[in-house]
Design a protein around this motif. Structure first.
Motif, PDB file in Angstrom:
ATOM      1  N   LEU A  56       0.863  -1.175   0.000  1.00 41.33           N
ATOM      2  CA  LEU A  56       0.000   0.000   0.000  1.00 41.33           C
ATOM      3  C   LEU A  56       0.897   1.222   0.000  1.00 41.33           C
ATOM      4  N   SER A  66      -3.089  -1.846   5.581  1.00 44.44           N
ATOM      5  CA  SER A  66      -3.691  -0.536   5.841  1.00 44.44           C
ATOM      6  C   SER A  66      -3.515  -0.116   7.296  1.00 44.44           C
ATOM      7  N   ARG A  69      -0.213   1.456   7.634  1.00 41.81           N
ATOM      8  CA  ARG A  69      -0.244   2.752   6.944  1.00 41.81           C
ATOM      9  C   ARG A  69      -0.891   3.786   7.858  1.00 41.81           C
ATOM     10  N   ASP A  70      -1.978   3.376   8.495  1.00 42.70           N
ATOM     11  CA  ASP A  70      -2.686   4.311   9.374  1.00 42.70           C
ATOM     12  C   ASP A  70      -1.885   4.614  10.638  1.00 42.70           C
TER      13      ASP A  70
END
Ligand SMILES: [Zn+2]
Length: 73
Positions: A56, A66, A69-70
Motif C-alpha cells: 500500500l 492498511s 499505513r494508518d
C-alpha cells in the motif's frame, strides 16, 4: 462381461488421459508470460518486504497493510 483385459485397458486410458491433462496443464503454465515479480519494497512501519503490487502506497512510503499505513501517520 468386464474382463481383466478390459479393466487394464480402461486403467491404461485413464492413465493416458491423466498424463495428457498434466502435460497440458504444465504447458499452459509454461506458455503463460512470466509473472513480473517487480520490485520489493519495505513496509515503513514494520520493515516487512513485499512486492510493490501488494504494497500500500502512501506518498513515497510503502506499507504491508492498511493498519500499518494508518499507524504511521
Ligand atoms: Zn507493516
Amino acid at each position: 462381461m468386464l474382463g481383466i483385459r478390459t479393466l487394464i485397458y480402461l486403467i491404461g486410458i485413464g492413465l493416458v488421459v491423466w498424463i495428457l491433462l498434466r502435460l497440458s496443464r504444465k504447458a499452459d503454465v509454461e506458455t503463460r508470460p512470466p509473472q513480473k515479480v517487480g520490485e520489493m519494497v519495505r513496509c515503513a512501519r514494520c520493515g516487512t518486504y513485499l512486492p510493490t503490487n501488494e504494497a500500500l502506497r502512501s506518498g513515497d512510503k510503502y506499507y504491508c497493510c492498511s493498519a500499518h499505513r494508518d499507524e504511521d501517520h
